[in-house]
Design a protein around this motif. Structure first.
Motif, mmCIF file in Angstrom:
data_model
loop_
_atom_site.group_PDB
_atom_site.id
_atom_site.type_symbol
_atom_site.label_atom_id
_atom_site.label_comp_id
_atom_site.label_asym_id
_atom_site.label_seq_id
_atom_site.Cartn_x
_atom_site.Cartn_y
_atom_site.Cartn_z
ATOM 1 N N ILE A 174 -0.784 8.057 -8.085
ATOM 2 C CA ILE A 174 -0.213 7.103 -7.141
ATOM 3 C C ILE A 174 -1.321 6.149 -6.728
ATOM 4 N N ALA A 175 -0.994 4.858 -6.611
ATOM 5 C CA ALA A 175 -1.964 3.861 -6.182
ATOM 6 C C ALA A 175 -1.385 3.041 -5.047
ATOM 7 N N VAL A 176 -2.143 2.968 -3.949
ATOM 8 C CA VAL A 176 -1.731 2.203 -2.772
ATOM 9 C C VAL A 176 -2.825 1.195 -2.466
ATOM 10 N N ALA A 177 -2.452 -0.075 -2.311
ATOM 11 C CA ALA A 177 -3.433 -1.133 -2.101
ATOM 12 C C ALA A 177 -3.199 -1.855 -0.786
ATOM 13 N N ALA A 178 -4.289 -2.242 -0.144
ATOM 14 C CA ALA A 178 -4.207 -3.170 0.977
ATOM 15 C C ALA A 178 -3.901 -4.559 0.433
ATOM 16 N N ASP A 179 -3.339 -5.397 1.293
ATOM 17 C CA ASP A 179 -2.957 -6.726 0.813
ATOM 18 C C ASP A 179 -4.149 -7.640 0.538
ATOM 19 N N ASN A 180 -5.358 -7.177 0.879
ATOM 20 C CA ASN A 180 -6.554 -7.954 0.529
ATOM 21 C C ASN A 180 -7.180 -7.500 -0.779
ATOM 22 N N ALA A 181 -6.544 -6.550 -1.454
ATOM 23 C CA ALA A 181 -7.087 -6.035 -2.717
ATOM 24 C C ALA A 181 -6.936 -7.083 -3.822
ATOM 25 N N GLY A 238 3.177 -3.267 -11.687
ATOM 26 C CA GLY A 238 3.190 -1.806 -11.701
ATOM 27 C C GLY A 238 1.809 -1.196 -11.684
ATOM 28 N N LEU A 239 0.794 -2.023 -11.434
ATOM 29 C CA LEU A 239 -0.574 -1.505 -11.351
ATOM 30 C C LEU A 239 -0.759 -0.648 -10.111
ATOM 31 N N VAL A 240 -0.055 -0.998 -9.040
ATOM 32 C CA VAL A 240 -0.038 -0.184 -7.821
ATOM 33 C C VAL A 240 1.412 0.083 -7.436
ATOM 34 N N HIS A 241 1.611 1.130 -6.650
ATOM 35 C CA HIS A 241 2.966 1.494 -6.230
ATOM 36 C C HIS A 241 3.372 0.824 -4.926
ATOM 37 N N GLU A 242 2.396 0.608 -4.046
ATOM 38 C CA GLU A 242 2.692 0.003 -2.752
ATOM 39 C C GLU A 242 1.560 -0.915 -2.335
ATOM 40 N N VAL A 243 1.929 -1.970 -1.611
ATOM 41 C CA VAL A 243 0.959 -2.851 -0.964
ATOM 42 C C VAL A 243 1.278 -2.871 0.519
ATOM 43 N N THR A 244 0.244 -2.731 1.322
ATOM 44 C CA THR A 244 0.423 -2.678 2.765
ATOM 45 C C THR A 244 -0.709 -3.432 3.433
ATOM 46 N N GLY A 245 -0.584 -3.657 4.728
ATOM 47 C CA GLY A 245 -1.643 -4.327 5.450
ATOM 48 C C GLY A 245 -2.899 -3.474 5.513
ATOM 49 N N VAL A 246 -4.038 -4.122 5.710
ATOM 50 C CA VAL A 246 -5.297 -3.387 5.810
ATOM 51 C C VAL A 246 -5.232 -2.361 6.936
ATOM 52 N N ASP A 247 -4.613 -2.738 8.045
ATOM 53 C CA ASP A 247 -4.560 -1.859 9.214
ATOM 54 C C ASP A 247 -3.613 -0.685 9.031
ATOM 55 N N THR A 248 -2.707 -0.775 8.067
ATOM 56 C CA THR A 248 -1.743 0.305 7.852
ATOM 57 C C THR A 248 -1.983 1.050 6.541
ATOM 58 N N LEU A 249 -3.100 0.754 5.872
ATOM 59 C CA LEU A 249 -3.390 1.399 4.587
ATOM 60 C C LEU A 249 -3.486 2.909 4.740
#
Length: 266
Positions: free
Chosen positions: A124-131, A179-190
């Protein structure tokens, strides 16, 4: 661990966080980091205390790829020495990819070069929106060889051709589309997003999760022929009759939590 370039810590729930700890170098790889990662992953896989592995980078970036001084050093190595070095990177990717425990990549900032191999080898890969992501090897006259099989498996050949060749940066929202990551979220909610996924994984049977990973690995390379059908039948039969499957079914019937879910109040 004595090597502080990679830190490993396991909490009371069995969540092992393996941290690239070279923030001053944007968590760039060198030979020592690769060896330390292999050791940390192997210890986590062999340790009965570990239920879930979270792979992360300290500071602003997940990993900027290969360390510049390390790259300079490899240019001076012989062909055989370079093969040995590349095999070490390939060993790292294979170790992570074949880990029996569920793995989550927690990504912020830059994720370049070999870092994409780590991300693609995680479950599973989760990224911040600044990634931002980049397969930058061709800029240096190289190719993403050791990580290539894992990246192609995730992106598919068509997208891999583009990004291997252009070396363009991929923003977080595009990485999600690819599909490189499963979710993108804010830095504060990563961290909240990663913790939610960890909680979901901890609710599931450890043996079952290992079996799920093995099933995906087997199914992805094979058409559903007689051998694969037989494998899947034997797998579910083994799980149903095994102690974890028996406990899970009985807990469902008894309307209680199965014994692998720990009390969260601890």
């Amino acid at each position: 661990m004595t090597d502080q370039t990679v830190l490993s810590n396991t909490d009371h729930r069995g969540v092992t966080r393996i941290t690239l700890n070279r923030a001053d170098k944007s968590n760039a790889f060198n030979a020592d980091v690769m060896t330390a990662l292999i050791n940390a992953l192997t210890n986590a896989d062999n340790g009965s205390a570990t239920r879930v592995v979270v792979l992360q980078g300290e500071g602003k970036h997940f990993s900027a790829g290969a360390d510049l001084n390390y790259m300079k050093a490899t240019a001076a190595l012989s062909r055989d020495e370079n093969i040995e070095d590349a095999e070490n990177l390939a060993r790292l990717m294979q170790t992570l990819d074949q880990l029996s425990k569920p793995t989550i990549a927690r990504i912020q900032g830059a994720a370049f070069g070999g870092a994409l191999g780590l991300i693609c080898a995680c479950d599973i890969a989760v990224a911040a929106d600044n990634a931002r992501f980049c397969l930058s090897e061709a800029r240096l006259g190289l190719a993403p060889a050791a990580i290539g099989p894992y990246v192609v498996r995730v992106l598919g050949a068509r997208q891999a051709r583009r990004y291997f060749l252009t070396t363009e940066e991929i923003p977080a929202h595009q990485a999600l589309t690819l599909g490189l990551v499963h979710e993108v979220t804010g830095v504060d909610t990563l961290d909240d997003t990663v913790d939610m996924l960890v909680d979901r994984l901890l609710k599931n049977g450890p043996v079952a999760l290992d079996a799920c990973k093995s099933l995906v690995a087997r199914a992805i390379d094979n058409q559903p022929d007689a051998d694969l059908i037989r494998y899947t039948a034997e797998l579910i039969a083994e799980l149903r009759t095994g102690p974890e499957g028996q406990e899970g079914l009985q807990a469902f019937l008894d309307k209680r939590k199965p014994n692998w879910i720990q009390d969260s109040s601890r």
